[in-house]
Write a protein that holds these residues in place. Structure first.
Motif, PDB file in Angstrom:
ATOM      1  N   MET A  54       0.841  -1.208   0.000  1.00 26.63           N
ATOM      2  CA  MET A  54       0.000   0.000   0.000  1.00 26.63           C
ATOM      3  C   MET A  54       0.871   1.252   0.000  1.00 26.63           C
ATOM      4  SD  MET A  54      -3.302  -0.809   2.364  1.00 26.63           S
ATOM      5  CE  MET A  54      -2.443  -1.564   3.726  1.00 26.63           C
ATOM      6  N   PHE A  55       1.947   1.232   0.768  1.00 28.61           N
ATOM      7  CA  PHE A  55       2.859   2.364   0.805  1.00 28.61           C
ATOM      8  C   PHE A  55       3.469   2.595  -0.578  1.00 28.61           C
ATOM      9  CE2 PHE A  55       7.245   3.893   1.315  1.00 28.61           C
ATOM     10  CZ  PHE A  55       6.990   5.117   1.904  1.00 28.61           C
ATOM     11  N   CYS A  56       3.904   1.510  -1.224  1.00 29.04           N
ATOM     12  CA  CYS A  56       4.491   1.640  -2.563  1.00 29.04           C
ATOM     13  C   CYS A  56       3.474   2.181  -3.568  1.00 29.04           C
ATOM     14  CB  CYS A  56       5.014   0.300  -3.045  1.00 29.04           C
ATOM     15  SG  CYS A  56       6.521  -0.219  -2.198  1.00 29.04           S
ATOM     16  N   MET A  57       2.237   1.727  -3.476  1.00 34.38           N
ATOM     17  CA  MET A  57       1.220   2.197  -4.414  1.00 34.38           C
ATOM     18  C   MET A  57       0.933   3.687  -4.210  1.00 34.38           C
ATOM     19  SD  MET A  57      -1.298  -1.110  -4.340  1.00 34.38           S
ATOM     20  CE  MET A  57      -2.669  -0.277  -5.075  1.00 34.38           C
ATOM     21  N   PHE A  61       2.406   5.548  -7.428  1.00 34.17           N
ATOM     22  CA  PHE A  61       1.305   5.829  -8.358  1.00 34.17           C
ATOM     23  C   PHE A  61       0.409   6.981  -7.889  1.00 34.17           C
ATOM     24  CE2 PHE A  61       2.083   1.185  -8.835  1.00 34.17           C
ATOM     25  CZ  PHE A  61       2.635   1.248 -10.100  1.00 34.17           C
ATOM     26  N   GLY A  62       0.777   7.621  -6.804  1.00 32.98           N
ATOM     27  CA  GLY A  62      -0.050   8.693  -6.263  1.00 32.98           C
ATOM     28  C   GLY A  62       0.096  10.008  -7.009  1.00 32.98           C
ATOM     29  N   SER A  63       1.160  10.190  -7.724  1.00 27.15           N
ATOM     30  CA  SER A  63       1.364  11.477  -8.380  1.00 27.15           C
ATOM     31  C   SER A  63       0.925  11.494  -9.826  1.00 27.15           C
ATOM     32  CB  SER A  63       2.840  11.859  -8.331  1.00 27.15           C
ATOM     33  OG  SER A  63       3.653  10.827  -8.814  1.00 27.15           O
TER      34      SER A  63
END
Length: 63
Positions: A54-57, A61-63
């Motif tokens: 979840m942290f990696c996602m 991919f958050g930006s």
């Protein structure tokens, strides 16, 4: 829960009584207890892996 702790304590005392080292076969209860302990560690590993994913996602991919 308290009853299980009392039984575990009583069983532990009984196992430590005696004069020498007795090599005994692990019972079915011992095998089940060991399996559940390893299953608990596996579930902790899976939970940490999910948090990491979840942290990696979020980061990648958050930006």
């Amino acid at each position: 829960m308290a009853a299980a702790a009392a039984l575990r304590h009583r069983r532990h005392r009984r196992d430590t009584e005696g004069f020498g080292e007795e090599s005994r076969e692990p019972t079915t209860g011992d095998n089940i207890r060991e399996f559940l302990l390893s299953l608990r560690y596996f579930r902790i590993f899976i939970a940490l892996w999910n948090v990491f994913m979840m942290f990696c996602m979020i980061v990648l991919f958050g930006s």
